[in-house]
Design an enzyme around this catalytic site. Structure first.
Site, PDB file in Angstrom:
ATOM      1  N   HIS A 125     -27.837  -4.974 -29.139  1.00  0.00           N
ATOM      2  CA  HIS A 125     -27.828  -6.180 -28.287  1.00  0.00           C
ATOM      3  C   HIS A 125     -28.941  -7.164 -28.657  1.00  0.00           C
ATOM      4  CE1 HIS A 125     -24.808  -4.370 -25.784  1.00  0.00           C
ATOM      5  NE2 HIS A 125     -25.592  -3.389 -25.387  1.00  0.00           N
ATOM      6  N   ASP A 162     -20.035   1.788 -29.644  1.00  0.00           N
ATOM      7  CA  ASP A 162     -20.739   1.814 -28.361  1.00  0.00           C
ATOM      8  C   ASP A 162     -19.830   1.143 -27.325  1.00  0.00           C
ATOM      9  OD1 ASP A 162     -23.887   1.930 -27.246  1.00  0.00           O
ATOM     10  OD2 ASP A 162     -22.645   0.424 -26.245  1.00  0.00           O
ATOM     11  N   HIS A 164     -20.415  -0.852 -25.044  1.00  0.00           N
ATOM     12  CA  HIS A 164     -20.752  -2.258 -24.782  1.00  0.00           C
ATOM     13  C   HIS A 164     -20.562  -3.080 -26.061  1.00  0.00           C
ATOM     14  CE1 HIS A 164     -23.208   0.158 -21.904  1.00  0.00           C
ATOM     15  NE2 HIS A 164     -22.754  -0.745 -21.058  1.00  0.00           N
ATOM     16  N   ASP A 249     -21.684   6.095 -25.181  1.00  0.00           N
ATOM     17  CA  ASP A 249     -21.460   5.773 -23.770  1.00  0.00           C
ATOM     18  C   ASP A 249     -19.993   5.460 -23.455  1.00  0.00           C
ATOM     19  OD1 ASP A 249     -21.803   3.513 -25.304  1.00  0.00           O
ATOM     20  OD2 ASP A 249     -23.442   2.673 -24.117  1.00  0.00           O
TER      21      ASP A 249
HETATM   22 ZN   LIG Z   1     -23.876   0.818 -24.751  1.00  0.00          ZN
END
Ligand SMILES: [Zn+2]
Length: 311
Positions: A125, A162, A164, A249
């Protein structure tokens, strides 16, 4: 030939307090623990590089200095939200980058074909000029630049599973046709980006592929999407090297999201990526830890992933 495993104890000193991205994650990744699940774990020392210079291939100097200064000043937050730091976080972040660069050296020297960096803080990120989502420096992007500029690799694919969206990695390579970025992520979910129509810009148009996945999508359907969309796109791009942003995740037990994968799905995904790597990249794959916040799911998924990388 088993996969190289990179971990450094400074990972245990990045103290975020009561937080999902916790020191306990580093403890689970500690080789002393991971060997219980992977008895032949091939642990290699993390070597130092001109780390700051490599960080600056991706990040603004002012941002690097801001991170360093904030840690020295013992600030507790790097952004307005959830990226917690302590005095030792800068050194942990440097080691997280160094682990990824060490992985590159090991694979390029032929000592191993694949490698996994089990370090934190994560990176996908982090933006060129801003911390975000528990991430300080974009480990995987710096690794890609290092492979290109130090080791002469041309075309690199980054597969980010991931849960996200890997918004930082996307931003860094959005206009760059030498790095193909594919992200599978739950949508809707933080950070909210990663829509289908985000496909790159300028010369990079078509070199970003976003695959939003609805919450509660069954595992078989997720894997079918991966086979139907990711694999043909990777084969078409024909990367000379494949990198994985390995967050765990998307596991069904993860507290931050609502996907349904089990640890065996991460082995399957790894096998699929390795098949393409064998065809176009001499089998070369480096995987870098991102998220994964249920500790039991994290260690089981990591074990399944690195055993598959070593096949
Ligand atoms: Zn994540």
């Amino acid at each position: 030939m088993s996969t190289a495993y990179l971990w450094h104890p400074v990972s245990l000193e990045h103290d975020t307090g009561v937080h999902v991205e916790t020191i306990a994650r580093a403890d689970r990744m500690n080789p002393a623990n991971m060997r219980r699940l992977v008895p032949d774990l091939n642990v290699r020392p993390v070597e130092k590089h001109d780390t700051v210079e490599w960080i600056l291939t991706v990040h603004e100097r002012a941002y690097h200095d801001f991170v360093s200064d904030a840690c020295i000043a013992r600030h507790r937050l790097l952004d307005e939200g959830d990226t917690v730091i302590c005095e030792r976080s800068y050194d942990a972040a440097l080691a997280s980058v160094d682990a990824a660069l060490t992985a590159a050296d090991l694979v390029m020297s032929g000592e191993c074909r694949t490698a996994f960096s089990a370090m934190r803080p994560p990176g996908h990120h982090a933006l060129p000029g801003r911390a975000m989502g528990f991430c300080l420096f974009s480990n995987i992007s710096i690794l890609a630049r290092y492979l290109q500029r130090r080791h002469g690799i041309g075309q690199i694919a980054i597969v980010d599973w991931d849960v996200h969206h890997g918004n930082g990695t996307q931003a860094i390579f959005y206009d760059d046709p030498s790095v193909f970025f594919v992200s599978l992520h739950q949508h809707p979910l933080w950070p909210g980006s990663g829509m289908r129509h985000e496909r790159g810009e300028g010369p990079g148009m078509g070199y970003t592929l976003n695959i939003p996945i609805p919450p509660a999508t069954p595992e078989a359907e997720y894997l079918a999407r991966f086979d139907a969309e990711v694999l043909p796109a990777l084969r078409k791009f024909a990367p000379e090297f494949i990198l994985i942003s390995a967050g765990f995740d998307a596991h069904r037990d993860d507290p931050l999201a609502n996907l349904m994968l089990t640890e065996s799905a991460f082995a399957t995904l790894t096998d699929r990526v390795s098949e393409v790597a064998a065809e176009t990249a001499g089998g070369r794959v480096i995987s870098v830890l991102e998220g994964g916040y249920n500790l039991a799911a994290l260690e089981k998924s990591t074990a399944a992933h690195i055993m598959a990388l070593g096949r």
